[in-house]
Design a protein around this motif. Structure first.
Motif: not given
Length: 240
Positions: A169-170, A222, A166, A154, A161, A164, A203, A157-158, A173
């Protein structure tokens, strides 16, 4: 060995090239350039907790929680947007999770019913830059190996950048966890929700530290802050 190097050693060979591309996009080897004021803003909740515990500590309730007066004080001092006024720590999840995290990373301890600063906590409470680095370097720590790996991914991934959403991201991940061997008990890949559940407490912690923009982020978007990306890179530069 750096966190990202250790991840690569467990990765399927077919995934290494793509992983290295993500590392380059995330600029994980860049120098961490962040003003001290930005670091101070990010560690403010942690400093508040450490200062509130102070040199004399706080006596916990018989059930092991912070006393109601401290919980009420926290609910007014920490601008977390908690929807209800809480007087019990068990009803104030952000505070409960923060206290647990500070114990897990060696800043607080419990002895004979008292919540106390550790020697490291005393050393860092008035040193925001060093406190920021300590929080970054220990962000992925967990007794659960799956949670630890998921948090590292995670953070990658942050640091990148690049988006955004979500759900993206999931999904990424879950795919990343599969490349280092994490699957369901029946061998099936993890769902995006299952992957997110592994990192949900982390998170929430990252969100409260300002890794995501509280003003514009939501559960569907996010938005990583500049300080949040720096925090993630600092975490990924730590040694395993």
């Amino acid at each position: 060995m750096k966190v990202v190097q250790e991840l690569e050693t467990r990765m399927h060979p077919d995934s290494v090239a793509g992983f290295r591309l993500v590392l380059a996009e995330a600029r994980v080897t860049d120098s961490i350039l962040l003003p001290v004021r930005a670091m101070e803003r990010m560690v403010a909740p942690v400093q508040w907790m450490l200062r509130r515990v102070g040199e004399h500590g706080i006596r916990l309730t018989q059930a092991g929680y912070l006393p109601p007066a401290v919980v009420v004080e926290a609910s007014t001092q920490l601008d977390w947007g908690w929807p209800v006024t809480a007087s019990r720590e068990s009803h104030f999840l952000p505070l409960l999770e923060l206290r647990a995290h500070l114990r897990s990373v060696g800043l607080l301890r419990v002895s004979k019913g008292m919540l106390l600063q550790t020697s490291r906590g005393r050393a860092l409470v008035e040193a925001p830059r060093d406190l920021w680095w300590h929080l970054a370097r220990t962000a992925h720590q967990s007794r659960d190996p799956a949670e630890s790996d998921a948090t590292r991914l995670l953070l990658l991934l942050i640091a990148r950048r690049g988006f955004d959403e979500a759900e993206l991201f999931k999904q990424l991940l879950a795919l990343s966890l599969e490349t280092i061997g994490w699957v369901r008990a029946d061998g099936a890949p993890l769902s995006s929700d299952a992957a997110f559940n592994l990192v949900l407490p982390k998170w929430r912690l990252l969100r409260r530290l300002g890794v995501f923009d509280a003003g514009t982020s939501s559960y569907t978007r996010w938005i990583v802050t500049h300080g949040g990306a720096a925090f993630a890179r600092a975490a990924l530069q730590s040694e395993v």
